[in-house]
Scaffold this motif. Structure first.
Motif, short mmCIF file in Angstrom:
data_model
loop_
_atom_site.label_atom_id
_atom_site.label_comp_id
_atom_site.label_asym_id
_atom_site.label_seq_id
_atom_site.Cartn_x
_atom_site.Cartn_y
_atom_site.Cartn_z
N CYS A 80 0.82 -1.21 0.00
CA CYS A 80 0.00 0.00 0.00
C CYS A 80 0.85 1.25 0.00
O CYS A 80 1.97 1.27 0.46
CB CYS A 80 -0.88 0.05 1.24
SG CYS A 80 -2.24 -1.08 1.19
N HIS A 81 0.22 2.25 -0.46
CA HIS A 81 0.70 3.61 -0.34
C HIS A 81 0.76 3.91 1.16
O HIS A 81 -0.03 3.36 1.92
CB HIS A 81 -0.33 4.49 -1.04
CG HIS A 81 0.16 5.84 -1.36
ND1 HIS A 81 -0.22 6.93 -0.65
CD2 HIS A 81 1.01 6.26 -2.31
CE1 HIS A 81 0.39 7.99 -1.16
NE2 HIS A 81 1.13 7.61 -2.16
N ASP A 91 -6.44 3.12 -1.23
CA ASP A 91 -5.85 2.74 -2.52
C ASP A 91 -6.83 3.05 -3.64
O ASP A 91 -7.42 2.15 -4.23
CB ASP A 91 -5.49 1.25 -2.51
CG ASP A 91 -4.66 0.88 -1.29
OD1 ASP A 91 -3.48 1.25 -1.28
OD2 ASP A 91 -5.20 0.26 -0.36
N HIS A 93 -6.48 3.85 -6.60
CA HIS A 93 -5.90 3.86 -7.94
C HIS A 93 -6.45 2.72 -8.79
O HIS A 93 -6.98 1.74 -8.28
CB HIS A 93 -4.37 3.81 -7.85
CG HIS A 93 -3.86 2.65 -7.04
ND1 HIS A 93 -3.58 2.76 -5.70
CD2 HIS A 93 -3.59 1.37 -7.38
CE1 HIS A 93 -3.16 1.58 -5.26
NE2 HIS A 93 -3.16 0.72 -6.25
N CYS A 106 -0.36 -1.88 -10.20
CA CYS A 106 -0.99 -0.77 -9.49
C CYS A 106 -0.67 0.48 -10.29
O CYS A 106 0.50 0.86 -10.37
CB CYS A 106 -0.38 -0.60 -8.09
SG CYS A 106 -0.88 -1.84 -6.91
N GLU A 108 -0.62 3.67 -9.76
CA GLU A 108 -0.72 4.61 -8.64
C GLU A 108 -1.10 6.03 -9.07
O GLU A 108 -1.71 6.76 -8.30
CB GLU A 108 0.61 4.69 -7.87
CG GLU A 108 1.10 3.36 -7.33
CD GLU A 108 0.58 3.06 -5.92
OE1 GLU A 108 -0.26 3.82 -5.42
OE2 GLU A 108 1.03 2.04 -5.35
#
Ligand SMILES: [Zn+2]
Ligand SMILES: [Zn+2]
Ligand SMILES: [Zn+2]
Length: 151
Positions: A80-81, A91, A93, A106, A108
């Motif tokens: 995860c971010h 998340d 994205h 991902c 992002e």
């Protein structure tokens, strides 16, 4: 031991165990999401299936990794971010699932647009998976076409 990973576990009040650190380092080293069977194969016999399952479940709850279902309905996991917390994932994205190599990316930088819900519906999470051909596979296809033209 990798400082970044030990710090991450500390931040989420998780004990620093070798299997947890291995899972983190595998997931961090890849630019695509990883399924549990893939992780099992990469991590080797030191970590049994139940332990791996528990680690993934804990990481997901703590906001360390998020789950993406692929074309076959298999769960894949990606880091995860940093803005994700326990029981609070951000998340937002877009994910991309390649129909040739089945890799999940991902994306992002591509945000899921706000979707207006009908009245009475409250959305907590929105999944956005785009299916198609990834960059790696389209480049391979191009090379193949070019080499055929040469003959
Ligand atoms: Zn998350
Ligand atoms: Zn691909
Ligand atoms: Zn993602």
């Amino acid at each position: 031991m990798n400082k970044e990973f030990t710090n991450l576990l500390e931040k989420h009040q998780l004990r620093k165990t070798a299997p947890r650190l291995s899972v983190l380092s595998i997931l961090k080293s890849r630019n695509t999401a990883t399924s549990q069977p893939e992780l099992e194969a990469m991590i080797g016999k030191d970590v049994d299936r139940v332990t791996l399952y528990r680690i993934l479940k804990t990481f997901e709850e703590k906001g360390i990794i998020h789950k993406i279902l692929d074309l076959n309905g298999t769960a894949n996991y990606a880091i995860c971010h940093s803005s994700c917390n326990e029981h609070d994932h951000n998340d937002n994205h877009v994910h991309f699932n390649c129909t040739i190599c089945l890799d999940i990316y991902c994306l992002e930088n591509i945000q899921i647009p706000d979707i207006k819900m009908p009245s009475g519906f409250v959305s907590h999470t929105t999944n956005f998976v785009s299916y198609g051909i990834c960059k790696k596979c389209s480049e391979k296809a191009k090379q193949y076409t070019n080499s055929n033209e040469d003959q």
